[in-house]
Scaffold this motif. Structure first.
Motif, PDB file in Angstrom:
ATOM      1  N   LEU A   6      -6.840   1.493   1.417  1.00 18.56           N
ATOM      2  CA  LEU A   6      -6.960   0.211   2.131  1.00 18.56           C
ATOM      3  C   LEU A   6      -8.102  -0.613   1.560  1.00 18.56           C
ATOM      4  N   HIS A   7      -9.212   0.069   1.225  1.00 19.20           N
ATOM      5  CA  HIS A   7     -10.341  -0.623   0.642  1.00 19.20           C
ATOM      6  C   HIS A   7      -9.962  -1.217  -0.717  1.00 19.20           C
ATOM      7  N   GLN A   8      -9.243  -0.464  -1.516  1.00 17.81           N
ATOM      8  CA  GLN A   8      -8.823  -0.946  -2.824  1.00 17.81           C
ATOM      9  C   GLN A   8      -7.854  -2.131  -2.683  1.00 17.81           C
ATOM     10  N   SER A   9      -6.970  -2.025  -1.682  1.00 19.19           N
ATOM     11  CA  SER A   9      -6.028  -3.143  -1.465  1.00 19.19           C
ATOM     12  C   SER A   9      -6.760  -4.407  -1.042  1.00 19.19           C
ATOM     13  N   ASN A  10      -7.751  -4.239  -0.202  1.00 15.83           N
ATOM     14  CA  ASN A  10      -8.541  -5.410   0.220  1.00 15.83           C
ATOM     15  C   ASN A  10      -9.290  -6.024  -0.956  1.00 15.83           C
ATOM     16  N   GLN A  11      -9.836  -5.193  -1.820  1.00 17.45           N
ATOM     17  CA  GLN A  11     -10.531  -5.701  -3.008  1.00 17.45           C
ATOM     18  C   GLN A  11      -9.557  -6.469  -3.911  1.00 17.45           C
ATOM     19  N   ALA A  12      -8.375  -5.888  -4.079  1.00 14.47           N
ATOM     20  CA  ALA A  12      -7.363  -6.550  -4.939  1.00 14.47           C
ATOM     21  C   ALA A  12      -6.943  -7.884  -4.333  1.00 14.47           C
ATOM     22  N   SER A  28       0.857  -1.215   0.000  1.00 15.67           N
ATOM     23  CA  SER A  28       0.000   0.000   0.000  1.00 15.67           C
ATOM     24  C   SER A  28       0.876   1.242   0.000  1.00 15.67           C
ATOM     25  N   ALA A  29       0.408   2.267  -0.718  1.00 18.69           N
ATOM     26  CA  ALA A  29       1.170   3.533  -0.807  1.00 18.69           C
ATOM     27  C   ALA A  29       1.171   4.238   0.527  1.00 18.69           C
ATOM     28  N   GLN A  30       2.334   4.712   0.933  1.00 18.31           N
ATOM     29  CA  GLN A  30       2.433   5.421   2.211  1.00 18.31           C
ATOM     30  C   GLN A  30       2.527   6.929   1.949  1.00 18.31           C
ATOM     31  N   PRO A  31       1.899   7.723   2.764  1.00 15.66           N
ATOM     32  CA  PRO A  31       1.994   9.197   2.586  1.00 15.66           C
ATOM     33  C   PRO A  31       3.387   9.679   2.952  1.00 15.66           C
ATOM     34  N   THR A  32       3.843  10.640   2.266  1.00 18.79           N
ATOM     35  CA  THR A  32       5.182  11.220   2.524  1.00 18.79           C
ATOM     36  C   THR A  32       5.108  12.526   3.292  1.00 18.79           C
ATOM     37  N   GLY A  33       3.963  12.977   3.626  1.00 20.76           N
ATOM     38  CA  GLY A  33       3.839  14.256   4.368  1.00 20.76           C
ATOM     39  C   GLY A  33       2.444  14.420   4.932  1.00 20.76           C
ATOM     40  N   TRP A  34       2.265  15.461   5.706  1.00 20.02           N
ATOM     41  CA  TRP A  34       0.962  15.688   6.348  1.00 20.02           C
ATOM     42  C   TRP A  34       0.336  16.962   5.820  1.00 20.02           C
ATOM     43  N   GLY A  64      -1.914  17.660   3.628  1.00 18.02           N
ATOM     44  CA  GLY A  64      -2.242  17.912   2.222  1.00 18.02           C
ATOM     45  C   GLY A  64      -1.127  18.489   1.425  1.00 18.02           C
ATOM     46  N   ARG A  65       0.126  18.160   1.702  1.00 20.75           N
ATOM     47  CA  ARG A  65       1.227  18.711   0.924  1.00 20.75           C
ATOM     48  C   ARG A  65       1.424  17.966  -0.389  1.00 20.75           C
ATOM     49  N   ILE A  66       0.920  16.689  -0.486  1.00 20.99           N
ATOM     50  CA  ILE A  66       1.022  15.941  -1.745  1.00 20.99           C
ATOM     51  C   ILE A  66      -0.325  15.324  -2.045  1.00 20.99           C
ATOM     52  N   ARG A  67      -0.501  14.931  -3.217  1.00 15.70           N
ATOM     53  CA  ARG A  67      -1.717  14.224  -3.629  1.00 15.70           C
ATOM     54  C   ARG A  67      -1.366  12.766  -3.877  1.00 15.70           C
ATOM     55  N   LYS A  68      -2.272  11.882  -3.547  1.00 12.64           N
ATOM     56  CA  LYS A  68      -2.067  10.446  -3.712  1.00 12.64           C
ATOM     57  C   LYS A  68      -2.662   9.978  -5.051  1.00 12.64           C
ATOM     58  N   HIS A  69      -1.913   9.094  -5.747  1.00 12.53           N
ATOM     59  CA  HIS A  69      -2.398   8.521  -7.003  1.00 12.53           C
ATOM     60  C   HIS A  69      -3.057   7.177  -6.744  1.00 12.53           C
ATOM     61  N   GLN A  70      -4.116   6.913  -7.483  1.00 12.27           N
ATOM     62  CA  GLN A  70      -4.828   5.651  -7.371  1.00 12.27           C
ATOM     63  C   GLN A  70      -4.100   4.568  -8.188  1.00 12.27           C
ATOM     64  N   PRO A  71      -4.424   3.261  -7.990  1.00 11.28           N
ATOM     65  CA  PRO A  71      -3.866   2.187  -8.847  1.00 11.28           C
ATOM     66  C   PRO A  71      -4.226   2.401 -10.304  1.00 11.28           C
ATOM     67  N   HIS A  72      -3.639   1.532 -11.171  1.00 13.04           N
ATOM     68  CA  HIS A  72      -3.746   1.790 -12.618  1.00 13.04           C
ATOM     69  C   HIS A  72      -5.166   1.758 -13.094  1.00 13.04           C
ATOM     70  N   GLU A  73      -6.046   0.941 -12.403  1.00 11.69           N
ATOM     71  CA  GLU A  73      -7.423   0.932 -12.909  1.00 11.69           C
ATOM     72  C   GLU A  73      -8.157   2.208 -12.549  1.00 11.69           C
ATOM     73  N   HIS A  74      -7.596   2.959 -11.647  1.00 16.40           N
ATOM     74  CA  HIS A  74      -8.199   4.259 -11.287  1.00 16.40           C
ATOM     75  C   HIS A  74      -7.184   5.363 -11.538  1.00 16.40           C
ATOM     76  N   ALA A  75      -6.396   5.212 -12.584  1.00 11.07           N
ATOM     77  CA  ALA A  75      -5.315   6.170 -12.829  1.00 11.07           C
ATOM     78  C   ALA A  75      -5.835   7.554 -13.161  1.00 11.07           C
ATOM     79  N   GLU A 102      -6.993  10.872   5.983  1.00 11.82           N
ATOM     80  CA  GLU A 102      -7.579   9.628   6.527  1.00 11.82           C
ATOM     81  C   GLU A 102      -8.529   8.999   5.524  1.00 11.82           C
ATOM     82  N   LYS A 103      -9.300   9.818   4.826  1.00 11.34           N
ATOM     83  CA  LYS A 103     -10.213   9.300   3.815  1.00 11.34           C
ATOM     84  C   LYS A 103      -9.438   8.654   2.671  1.00 11.34           C
ATOM     85  N   ASP A 104      -8.345   9.304   2.288  1.00 10.85           N
ATOM     86  CA  ASP A 104      -7.501   8.758   1.213  1.00 10.85           C
ATOM     87  C   ASP A 104      -6.912   7.408   1.616  1.00 10.85           C
ATOM     88  N   LEU A 105      -6.419   7.314   2.863  1.00 14.90           N
ATOM     89  CA  LEU A 105      -5.847   6.057   3.339  1.00 14.90           C
ATOM     90  C   LEU A 105      -6.911   4.955   3.401  1.00 14.90           C
TER      91      LEU A 105
END
Length: 286
Positions: A273-279, A4-10, A12-23, A266-269
């Motif tokens: 997590l939900h996407q990882s569980n589905q995968a 699972s992708a880990q955040p690199t900052g707090w 809202g300093r970066i945006r998180k990318h979704q997996p390739h099916e949600h690119a 928290e919503k992003d995480l």
């Protein structure tokens, strides 16, 4: 094991990318400014502070102006009182000099000693000078009327004393003694005393009035100083309160932004997590 992708900052300093099916989908963190009503309140607070500063400046200018006016009134009252005391003392001194002149004239008549005439001559000159100054400085019509009447009586008294002195110098002691024993001289002195006492009474009344005005001006000045100080203190307290309230609301706005950023993260995480569980579930099914 799922990576699972880990955040690199707090916050809202970066945006998180979704997996390739949600690119094509992006989770943008809400970095919006504080709510509109907070911004408006900040603006209103600033306007209030400026308004209080302007009001405090106006109060200060008004207090200084009124203080200068009160000080000028106090100076005028003090000057008037000093002048009144001087005029009253001059009137009393005139009566003393007149009594000294009469005593010297009588001493010369009785003893024929020329040394008495020195005090007589000096008193005569002082009487004329005092009366001239009193008439020149008299402000009230009634006071001037009493001085004019007293001046006429003094001239009559001086004329009488000069006649007695002349008779004594010519060694006509009998005629000089008759003038001294005449009731006219005492009547003139009583009339002069009455007129000058009335003038002194008027001066005392004027002094009392000036004293009341001085007390009133002092009370007014004290009231203005207390009022101006109280208003200035209230203005400073109000400005300090508005600055404190503005700082507090600014802090609350920053906390609100941080809370929003943390909730978004928290919503992003949770989504990741939900996407990882589905995968993971899909992988098990295969």
């Amino acid at each position: 094991m799922c990576a699972s992708a880990q955040p690199t900052g707090w916050y809202g300093r970066i945006r998180k990318h979704q997996p390739h099916e949600h690119a094509n989908e992006q989770l943008a963190l809400p970095l919006a400014p504080p709510p509109t009503f907070l911004g408006l309140f900040f603006m209103k607070s600033t306007n209030r502070i400026i308004g209080w500063l302007v009001a405090a400046g106006m109060v200060l200018v008004m207090a200084v102006t009124v203080s200068f006016w009160a000080f000028q009134q106090i100076e005028d009252s003090v000057a008037a009182r000093q002048s009144g005391y001087h005029e009253r003392n001059s009137a009393q001194e005139l009566l003393v000099k007149l009594a000294e002149a009469e005593s010297s004239q009588r001493g010369y008549t009785i003893t024929s000693d020329e040394s008495f005439l020195k005090r007589y001559t000096e008193s005569q000159d002082s009487i004329h000078e005092n009366m001239r100054k009193l008439q020149a400085s008299s402000a009230g019509a009634l006071s001037y009327r009493h001085l004019a009447a007293a001046n006429a009586l003094i001239e009559s008294k001086q004329l009488e004393m000069s006649k007695v002195v002349a008779l004594t110098r010519s060694h006509d002691t009998k005629a000089a003694t008759a003038w001294v024993q005449n009731a006219t001289g005492q009547h003139l002195m009583d009339s002069i005393q009455a007129e000058m006492n009335e003038y002194i009474r008027l001066e005392n009344a004027t002094l009392t009035q000036h004293g009341s005005e001085l007390k009133s001006n002092l009370r007014r000045l004290f009231f203005m100083l207390v009022t101006g100080s109280a208003l200035a203190l209230m203005a400073n307290l109000a400005i300090a309160f508005l600055i404190y309230q503005k700082s507090l609301l600014k802090l609350k706005g920053e906390v609100h932004l941080e809370t929003q950023a943390m909730l978004a993260l928290e919503k992003d995480l949770n989504q990741q997590l939900h996407q990882s569980n589905q995968a993971l579930a899909e992988g098990r099914e295969k």
